[in-house]
Design an enzyme around this catalytic site. Structure first.
Site, PDB file in Angstrom:
ATOM      1  N   LYS A  71       3.254   1.472   4.699  1.00 24.56           N
ATOM      2  CA  LYS A  71       2.824   2.536   3.619  1.00 24.56           C
ATOM      3  C   LYS A  71       1.252   2.753   3.848  1.00 24.56           C
ATOM      4  O   LYS A  71       1.014   3.992   3.680  1.00 24.56           O
ATOM      5  CB  LYS A  71       3.448   2.308   2.562  1.00 24.56           C
ATOM      6  CG  LYS A  71       4.938   2.293   2.292  1.00 24.56           C
ATOM      7  CD  LYS A  71       5.424   2.242   0.969  1.00 24.56           C
ATOM      8  CE  LYS A  71       6.600   2.545   0.848  1.00 24.56           C
ATOM      9  NZ  LYS A  71       7.294   2.668  -0.632  1.00 24.56           N
ATOM     10  N   ASP A 107       6.988   8.247  -4.277  1.00 26.07           N
ATOM     11  CA  ASP A 107       7.501   7.273  -5.002  1.00 26.07           C
ATOM     12  C   ASP A 107       7.152   7.416  -6.564  1.00 26.07           C
ATOM     13  O   ASP A 107       7.757   7.378  -7.075  1.00 26.07           O
ATOM     14  CB  ASP A 107       6.844   6.073  -4.550  1.00 26.07           C
ATOM     15  CG  ASP A 107       7.441   5.344  -3.450  1.00 26.07           C
ATOM     16  OD1 ASP A 107       8.727   5.539  -3.075  1.00 26.07           O
ATOM     17  OD2 ASP A 107       6.803   4.724  -2.596  1.00 26.07           O
ATOM     18  N   ALA A 136       4.374  -0.873  -5.078  1.00 26.95           N
ATOM     19  CA  ALA A 136       5.077  -0.105  -5.973  1.00 26.95           C
ATOM     20  C   ALA A 136       4.582   0.328  -7.642  1.00 26.95           C
ATOM     21  O   ALA A 136       4.565   1.115  -7.802  1.00 26.95           O
ATOM     22  CB  ALA A 136       6.513  -0.910  -6.327  1.00 26.95           C
ATOM     23  N   GLY A 249      15.986   0.096 -10.614  1.00 24.60           N
ATOM     24  CA  GLY A 249      15.434   1.051  -9.770  1.00 24.60           C
ATOM     25  C   GLY A 249      15.955   2.012  -8.881  1.00 24.60           C
ATOM     26  O   GLY A 249      15.636   2.650  -8.063  1.00 24.60           O
TER      27      GLY A 249
HETATM   28  P1  NAP Z   1       4.285  -6.413  -3.822  1.00 20.97           P
HETATM   29  O1  NAP Z   1       3.492  -5.481  -3.059  1.00 20.97           O
HETATM   30  O2  NAP Z   1       4.549  -7.670  -3.334  1.00 20.97           O
HETATM   31  O3  NAP Z   1       3.753  -6.371  -5.383  1.00 20.97           O
HETATM   32  C1  NAP Z   1       4.418  -7.200  -6.260  1.00 20.97           C
HETATM   33  C2  NAP Z   1       3.288  -7.713  -7.228  1.00 20.97           C
HETATM   34  O4  NAP Z   1       3.653  -8.390  -8.217  1.00 20.97           O
HETATM   35  C3  NAP Z   1       2.268  -8.793  -6.523  1.00 20.97           C
HETATM   36  O5  NAP Z   1       1.103  -8.337  -6.640  1.00 20.97           O
HETATM   37  C4  NAP Z   1       2.506 -10.117  -6.803  1.00 20.97           C
HETATM   38  O6  NAP Z   1       1.538 -11.099  -6.743  1.00 20.97           O
HETATM   39  C5  NAP Z   1       2.651  -9.582  -8.298  1.00 20.97           C
HETATM   40  N1  NAP Z   1       3.714 -10.742  -9.100  1.00 20.97           N
HETATM   41  C6  NAP Z   1       4.762 -11.336  -8.624  1.00 20.97           C
HETATM   42  N2  NAP Z   1       5.091 -12.099  -9.530  1.00 20.97           N
HETATM   43  C7  NAP Z   1       4.689 -11.873 -10.571  1.00 20.97           C
HETATM   44  C8  NAP Z   1       4.767 -12.345 -12.092  1.00 20.97           C
HETATM   45  N3  NAP Z   1       5.421 -13.198 -12.433  1.00 20.97           N
HETATM   46  N4  NAP Z   1       3.720 -11.710 -12.840  1.00 20.97           N
HETATM   47  C9  NAP Z   1       2.801 -10.792 -12.693  1.00 20.97           C
HETATM   48  N5  NAP Z   1       2.727 -10.322 -11.076  1.00 20.97           N
HETATM   49  C10 NAP Z   1       3.599 -10.939 -10.243  1.00 20.97           C
HETATM   50  O7  NAP Z   1       5.657  -5.725  -4.194  1.00 20.97           O
HETATM   51  P2  NAP Z   1       6.220  -4.388  -4.123  1.00 20.97           P
HETATM   52  O8  NAP Z   1       6.254  -3.499  -2.684  1.00 20.97           O
HETATM   53  O9  NAP Z   1       5.027  -3.616  -5.255  1.00 20.97           O
HETATM   54  O10 NAP Z   1       7.469  -4.124  -4.673  1.00 20.97           O
HETATM   55  C11 NAP Z   1       7.785  -4.459  -6.024  1.00 20.97           C
HETATM   56  C12 NAP Z   1       9.150  -4.561  -6.521  1.00 20.97           C
HETATM   57  O11 NAP Z   1       9.533  -3.127  -6.637  1.00 20.97           O
HETATM   58  C13 NAP Z   1      10.208  -5.143  -5.458  1.00 20.97           C
HETATM   59  O12 NAP Z   1      11.135  -5.645  -6.216  1.00 20.97           O
HETATM   60  C14 NAP Z   1      10.705  -3.818  -4.821  1.00 20.97           C
HETATM   61  O13 NAP Z   1      12.124  -3.925  -4.527  1.00 20.97           O
HETATM   62  C15 NAP Z   1      10.756  -2.897  -5.816  1.00 20.97           C
HETATM   63  N6  NAP Z   1      10.477  -1.381  -5.441  1.00 20.97           N
HETATM   64  C16 NAP Z   1      11.579  -0.570  -5.670  1.00 20.97           C
HETATM   65  C17 NAP Z   1      11.542   0.552  -5.147  1.00 20.97           C
HETATM   66  C18 NAP Z   1      12.344   1.543  -5.831  1.00 20.97           C
HETATM   67  O14 NAP Z   1      12.557   2.715  -5.052  1.00 20.97           O
HETATM   68  N7  NAP Z   1      13.294   1.323  -6.699  1.00 20.97           N
HETATM   69  C19 NAP Z   1      10.372   1.074  -4.558  1.00 20.97           C
HETATM   70  C20 NAP Z   1       9.532   0.161  -4.135  1.00 20.97           C
HETATM   71  C21 NAP Z   1       9.382  -1.048  -4.699  1.00 20.97           C
HETATM   72  P3  NAP Z   1       1.625 -11.915  -5.424  1.00 20.97           P
HETATM   73  O15 NAP Z   1       1.231 -10.969  -4.141  1.00 20.97           O
HETATM   74  O16 NAP Z   1       0.472 -12.996  -5.640  1.00 20.97           O
HETATM   75  O17 NAP Z   1       3.024 -12.591  -5.215  1.00 20.97           O
END
Ligand code: NAP
Length: 287
Positions: A71, A107, A136, A249
């Site tokens: 992305k 998004d 996200a 979501g």
């Molecule tokens: P990502 O880039 O890995 O971001 C998640 C962030 O949350 C990372 O910075 C992570 O830190 C942090 N994190 C993990 N556990 C945590 C906690 N307990 N407290 C605070 N922060 C924490 O993932 P993403 O791509 O943004 O996706 C996040 C979620 O959104 C996923 O479940 C994905 O499936 C969902 N999503 C849904 C849609 C939709 O259309 N519904 C679209 C996009 C994403 P670390 O990197 O250090 O682990």
């Protein structure tokens, strides 16, 4: 589905492309509107990303969705990007127009639309807490900031990540208060918030812990988990139990897809048809 010499191709670039729901959602919409389009998955290895993008105009592909891990990386290969994509520094949709690649990010707007349609929640002047400051969260927080929320509070395990997203938003979008907090500051922010968003992957696996202490939840919150599989995470179950409104979501996925559909076809997306396709496809993946 009829495929002939006139069929227009769209698709998804990512790697690996696992259980994507997008082909089912878009192909069903094309079929319903009798549009001669076809949505295909394109698993593209990183070393081939530039070539794959260059090939899109050469193959007369109409556009692609972009997913993990590209992305952000596709930005350098695009000829033009929308305001949202520029602000988010990420692209989930590419349109090929006159052999030029134009990047969009649907998004954030998709998320905001899902709030309005799925919970009749207007985010204007509301206070928001977002757990997680990854990709996200960036799209969602920028979408909300552009929509006129009063305050956004970000928390991430890596405090710097929350801090840098907060300062990016504050620098680029006026009139919104943005803060990054650590664990100890979270309680006060959630107590005052109208909406709490889980933008971490915590909750996707059955043995995941909750992304927040459930004692902090209250009935006046709308709790939105960006996860859609499972459809009800532990966080949403806890929120429901104390009488808070909840959303998963699936709505964000649906409305980002609907916006993309319009970018590619110029037609209004058949929302109900796409929602049904998502639901059915999800069922086959769960079973
Ligand atoms: P990502 O880039 O890995 O971001 C998640 C962030 O949350 C990372 O910075 C992570 O830190 C942090 N994190 C993990 N556990 C945590 C906690 N307990 N407290 C605070 N922060 C924490 O993932 P993403 O791509 O943004 O996706 C996040 C979620 O959104 C996923 O479940 C994905 O499936 C969902 N999503 C849904 C849609 C939709 O259309 N519904 C679209 C996009 C994403 P670390 O990197 O250090 O682990």
């Amino acid at each position: 589905m009829k495929i002939d010499g006139e069929t227009k191709v769209v698709g998804l670039i990512g790697y690996p492309i696992g259980h994507t729901l997008s082909p089912a959602m878009h192909n069903r919409a094309f079929e319903y509107l009798d549009l001669n389009y076809l949505y295909l998955p394109f698993p593209v290895k990183e070393s081939n990303l530039k070539e794959a993008l260059r090939a899109l105009p050469a193959l007369s592909v109409v556009g692609v969705n972009v997913t993990l891990p590209y992305k952000e990386r596709v930005l350098e290969y695009l000829d033009e990007v929308s305001e949202e994509a520029e602000l988010t520094q990420a692209v989930n949709t590419i349109l090929v127009k006159d052999s030029r690649l134009i990047g969009y990010n649907t998004d954030g707007k998709g998320f905001v639309t899902s709030l309005k349609k799925g919970a009749e929640f207007n985010p204007r002047d509301k206070k928001v807490v977002i757990i997680g400051a990854g990709g996200a969260s960036r799209a969602v927080s920028i979408g909300l900031a552009k929509e006129g929320v009063e305050k956004i509070t970000l928390i991430d395990i890596v405090f710097n990540k929350a801090q840098s997203l907060a300062s990016h938003i504050a620098k680029n979008i006026s009139k919104v208060e943005v803060a990054a907090v650590k664990e100890e500051g979270l309680g006060k922010e959630v107590r005052e918030a109208d909406i709490l968003i889980n933008a971490t992957p915590l909750g996707m696996k059955p043995d995941d812990s909750l992304p927040i202490d459930p004692k902090l939840l209250h009935p006046n919150l709308l709790v939105y988990d960006l996860i859609y599989n499972p459809s009800k995470t532990k966080l949403l179950s806890e929120a429901e139990r104390i009488g808070a409104k909840t959303l998963n979501g699936i709505g964000m996925l649906l409305y980002q897809g609907a916006l993309t559909f319009t970018i590619w076809t110029g037609r209004e997306a058949p929302i109900e048809v796409m929602a049904r396709a998502l639901k059915e496809e999800l069922k086959t993946q769960v079973s």
